[in-house]
Design an enzyme around this catalytic site. Sequence first.
Site, short mmCIF file in Angstrom:
data_model
loop_
_atom_site.label_atom_id
_atom_site.label_comp_id
_atom_site.label_asym_id
_atom_site.label_seq_id
_atom_site.Cartn_x
_atom_site.Cartn_y
_atom_site.Cartn_z
N TYR A 79 -19.58 -15.96 -13.48
CA TYR A 79 -20.94 -16.48 -13.63
C TYR A 79 -21.20 -17.48 -12.51
O TYR A 79 -20.35 -18.32 -12.22
CB TYR A 79 -21.12 -17.18 -14.99
CG TYR A 79 -21.95 -16.35 -15.94
CD1 TYR A 79 -23.26 -16.03 -15.62
CD2 TYR A 79 -21.42 -15.87 -17.13
CE1 TYR A 79 -24.02 -15.25 -16.47
CE2 TYR A 79 -22.17 -15.09 -17.99
CZ TYR A 79 -23.48 -14.78 -17.65
OH TYR A 79 -24.24 -14.01 -18.47
N GLU A 81 -24.69 -19.03 -11.84
CA GLU A 81 -26.10 -19.44 -11.81
C GLU A 81 -26.25 -20.68 -10.95
O GLU A 81 -25.37 -21.54 -10.91
CB GLU A 81 -26.61 -19.67 -13.23
CG GLU A 81 -26.79 -18.34 -13.94
CD GLU A 81 -27.18 -18.50 -15.39
OE1 GLU A 81 -27.41 -19.63 -15.84
OE2 GLU A 81 -27.25 -17.46 -16.07
N ASP A 256 -43.90 -6.67 1.27
CA ASP A 256 -42.79 -5.98 0.60
C ASP A 256 -42.33 -4.87 1.55
O ASP A 256 -42.99 -3.84 1.68
CB ASP A 256 -43.30 -5.41 -0.73
CG ASP A 256 -42.24 -4.63 -1.48
OD1 ASP A 256 -41.19 -4.30 -0.88
OD2 ASP A 256 -42.47 -4.31 -2.66
N THR A 285 -35.73 -4.40 -0.78
CA THR A 285 -34.53 -3.95 -1.46
C THR A 285 -33.49 -3.72 -0.37
O THR A 285 -33.81 -3.71 0.82
CB THR A 285 -34.76 -2.62 -2.22
OG1 THR A 285 -35.34 -1.67 -1.34
CG2 THR A 285 -35.66 -2.83 -3.42
N LYS A 288 -32.40 1.12 0.39
CA LYS A 288 -33.19 2.26 0.90
C LYS A 288 -32.80 2.48 2.37
O LYS A 288 -31.64 2.76 2.65
CB LYS A 288 -34.67 1.97 0.71
CG LYS A 288 -35.06 1.81 -0.77
CD LYS A 288 -36.56 1.70 -0.95
CE LYS A 288 -36.97 1.71 -2.40
NZ LYS A 288 -36.97 0.38 -3.03
N ARG A 294 -27.49 -1.37 -4.24
CA ARG A 294 -28.75 -1.49 -4.95
C ARG A 294 -29.03 -2.98 -5.22
O ARG A 294 -28.24 -3.64 -5.88
CB ARG A 294 -28.58 -0.73 -6.27
CG ARG A 294 -29.79 -0.41 -7.04
CD ARG A 294 -29.49 0.73 -8.00
NE ARG A 294 -29.45 1.97 -7.26
CZ ARG A 294 -30.54 2.63 -6.86
NH1 ARG A 294 -31.74 2.19 -7.14
NH2 ARG A 294 -30.42 3.75 -6.17
N1 DSN Z 1 -38.61 3.65 -6.78
C1 DSN Z 1 -38.83 3.31 -5.39
C2 DSN Z 1 -39.29 4.46 -4.60
O1 DSN Z 1 -38.86 5.57 -4.86
O2 DSN Z 1 -40.08 4.29 -3.69
C3 DSN Z 1 -39.73 2.17 -5.24
O3 DSN Z 1 -39.43 1.20 -6.16
#
Ligand code: DSN
Length: 493
Positions: A79, A81, A256, A285, A288, A294
Amino acid sequence: MASQHVETQTKPPASVDADAVSAAYQNALRVIGAVEPTVAGAIRSELADQRASLKLIASENYASPAVLLTMGTWLSDKYAEGTIGHRFYAGCQNIDTVEQAAADHAKALFSSPHAYVQPHSGIDANLVAFWAILTHRIEAPALADLGARNVDELSADDWETLRQRLGNQRALGMSLDAGGHLTHGFRPNISGKMFHQASYGTDRDTGLLDYADVRARAHEFRPLILIAGYSAYPRKINFAIMREIADEVGATLLVDMAHFAGLVAGKVFIGDFDPVPFAHVTTTTTHKSLRGPRGGVVLCQPEYAEAVDRGCPLVLGGPLGHVIAAKAVALAEARQPSFQRYARQITDNAVALADGLLSRGARLVTGGTDNHLVLLDVGTFGLTGRQAESALLDSGIVTNRNSIPRDPNGPWYTSGIRLGTPALTTRGFGPGDLDRVAELIVGVLSATSPAAAPSGGASKAKYVIADGVASKTHAAAEELLARHPLYPGLDLG
Ligand code: DSN
């Protein structure tokens, strides 16, 4: 929160020793399988499935063995925090080390003054950003009005006043059917309940973002937050113009960049197309186009840093030490020159895919791409997105259906298919391969037709593929995949 800088390593990865990776996974699966064979079996199957399909989901990728192995460790058991050097639990020195490394890599990679690497996902990163912006924009002035120096001095009545001020704030973002994201103020996400939202769309004829329209809407709507970013828009955005618009109306610019962070990291999106210098707050994120684990990250200008760092426990549960460590590994990878070649290849491949589709008569939203994705209008094949997605899946091609601007089939059946190149590029696919993928996609869609609906007319979900097309496409896909193996040399035994 200011924290001590630690020297991060940016050595090129040692040439991947496939035998070492194989041994690591064979042993791990033996240990897991002894307790729960179902899970060990699913892990094996997932690798086999990923190896055996043409993955064109624009938001997915294949993380490196180093990133994946980092997550299977005891850093998960702690933990932590709070923030680096300022935790609510004892014994966080190793989490401090990995969090500092991840933050330092993120700051260096994106030339950002501040990085907060704890968010567990993109939604979490946006939620942290929203609260940080509200805090910065509303809470600080409100505290001064209420005669308080910090939130601890507020009475219950003061909190009520503050809550009223925090309510019903305005956010302006890209509409969902133009490619915007649910977390940009839409009802199914909490952002749609926190904010009074208005949207800007894209030009009816060109499908391109119309900055004059964004400007007009911003002046009319006067948002507190102007949101830029997308999950299905196939073009780049000029963030210098978006910042100008934000400044004209006194809005905070939130970008974003979840989808295209890899293109920013890889220096494909530079100058006015790099959001980080222009946005007050940038979220992303890490899994991607950035090709990490993730998770999420928030980057921001110094004046937002203190509020951003309150993400946990404000809206986040305990930081995931193992994932933060994997973020550090992935960000170190993205600082290598090879990542810039990878990012350039992603866009070259997307252009090859777009050209291959166009030359075979397909219609693309905006007529092409300049990022990692292509949005194919399957209405010209007489199909819904749902039918096209399923027919392609039957043929070994994994995509996802997606709305197109002013979609006649709505968000469930849709009229589009979103195709992305980050994952196939990781496997080593080049433009010639993507042209072949375009040929396979057009071949399947041309051979597919809607089935009759039980109530008469054409079904929006059921479909028929001409005999032999799915199996022939499968075989052609396998041939392509065999030329570019996923995790070459990795043998699970
Ligand atoms: N789920 C993602 C996507 O496929 O673009 C975005 O959050």
